[in-house]
Design an enzyme around this catalytic site. Sequence first.
Site, mmCIF file in Angstrom:
data_model
loop_
_atom_site.group_PDB
_atom_site.id
_atom_site.type_symbol
_atom_site.label_atom_id
_atom_site.label_comp_id
_atom_site.label_asym_id
_atom_site.label_seq_id
_atom_site.Cartn_x
_atom_site.Cartn_y
_atom_site.Cartn_z
ATOM 1 N N GLU A 234 0.851 -1.195 0.000
ATOM 2 C CA GLU A 234 0.000 0.000 0.000
ATOM 3 C C GLU A 234 0.886 1.243 0.000
ATOM 4 O O GLU A 234 1.811 1.356 0.801
ATOM 5 C CB GLU A 234 -0.883 -0.030 1.236
ATOM 6 N N ASP A 236 0.233 5.049 0.554
ATOM 7 C CA ASP A 236 -0.695 6.115 0.899
ATOM 8 C C ASP A 236 -0.161 7.441 0.377
ATOM 9 O O ASP A 236 0.721 8.054 0.989
ATOM 10 C CB ASP A 236 -0.890 6.186 2.414
ATOM 11 N N GLU A 239 -3.464 10.934 3.075
ATOM 12 C CA GLU A 239 -4.461 10.700 4.112
ATOM 13 C C GLU A 239 -4.591 12.018 4.849
ATOM 14 O O GLU A 239 -3.621 12.510 5.442
ATOM 15 C CB GLU A 239 -4.031 9.586 5.050
#
Length: 464
Positions: A234, A236, A239
């Site tokens: 993952e 990111d 966020e």
Amino acid sequence: MYKQLHFITFIVLSTCILNIVWSQKAGKLNPEVHPTMSWETCGIDGNCTTNQGQVVIDANWRWVHSEQGTNCYTGNTWNPTFCPDDKTCAQNCYLEGAQYQSVYGVTTHEDSIRLNFVTQSQGKNIGSRLFLMENETNYQMFYVLGQEFSFDVDVSKLDCGLNGALYFVSMDSDGGTSRFPTNEAGAKFGTGYCDAQCPRDLKFISGEGNVDGWVPSSNNPNTGVGGHGSCCSEMDIWEANKMASAFTPHPCDVVGQNMCSGDTCGGTASSNRYGGECDPDGCDFNPYRMGNKTFYGPGLDIDTNSVITVVTQFLTSDDTPTGTLTSINRLYIQKGEIVSQSQSTIEGVEGNKVNDQFCMKQKEVFGDPDSFTKHGGMQQMGKALQNGMVLVMSLWDDYFADMLWLDSSYPVNGTTTQPGVLRGPCSTTSGVPADVESKYPDAYVIYSNIKVGPIGSTYKNLKK
């Protein structure tokens, strides 16, 4: 970081007819019509080409029913008639087409998508998670190693406890239909989700139901934890709410989606957070956590009252898309000005880029387990990026930790003078989902102007 999401279900009563073939089926009661959304591929000269894509909502939000329309899942429990076990559930149950605007609060226009937080229709929907598609049956795969990825975002309506997250995960491009023939629904119906938390709240994983060992949530009427999880790398990219933001790579030992079992999954839902094949914490760069409390927020250097252009660069050892990932850099653009990521002011942790040295020093100074290095660090994250990843766009609140890990002091029993505990200006009593859903039902996030290209290309015309 802690992507435990929740979803609605619909109550429909009718007679059941069981199917013979074991498969996770595609529903036919409501048409599945994907909203369109464009994005751009840029050349080294800064000229960009428009690509026409689509978006699809994650299967976890969908109505799951028998052939005749009886619920296979209601509230946070499975119907034992249709779902006595994982395989039988996949044999009996269908994923239904989605009503994007009226039920889920999702609208698109040209190159933008708006995700509403609370949508009231037949039921109450909270947040959403969507994937960008190449066509009707395949997710769009992004290859950003040695490239940069940029987008515009409006987080002005996202207060403490909310997270507008845009990120990449190593999902199968077809949603898993090739590897798991029992999955007949595929990417068209948003199947195959995975991330570095190895989420166990998914209804279906690898073509099977997640019924065996399912425990309904004690604090969420719509979710639970099953006996399996779905793991993958993952990245990111973003966020954030209007008070705090972070970008975070999460490598896994295996590149690609992989099903795990029970507490060996690690991640948020397991008793041993660090017991799985993925790095659940990642190596985050949150400007507030790295010591600069005046860089990001309403009226600050990066003013969250206005739209922000976010540029993330994935630099390699030889400046090519086949090299080893060495650094992840962040730029912001607002009102025609290019702003570099703020520098860390934490003693012993220097710089404003994520690389192996930064991550090791950060873990040491913050006193956090170095699961990032354990799972291969930047090199392993680069392998996932090179292999291609699916773009996820979401809006959610946090039933596990009230989003305090993003925008407040976390852990809540930590000393605020300890480096790394302060992550944002929000109160430790903020972020309780019931409060957030009551106070901010009209919250939304807008993502737009997505571009991919060589380093410097997505904003080259601005630099001229």
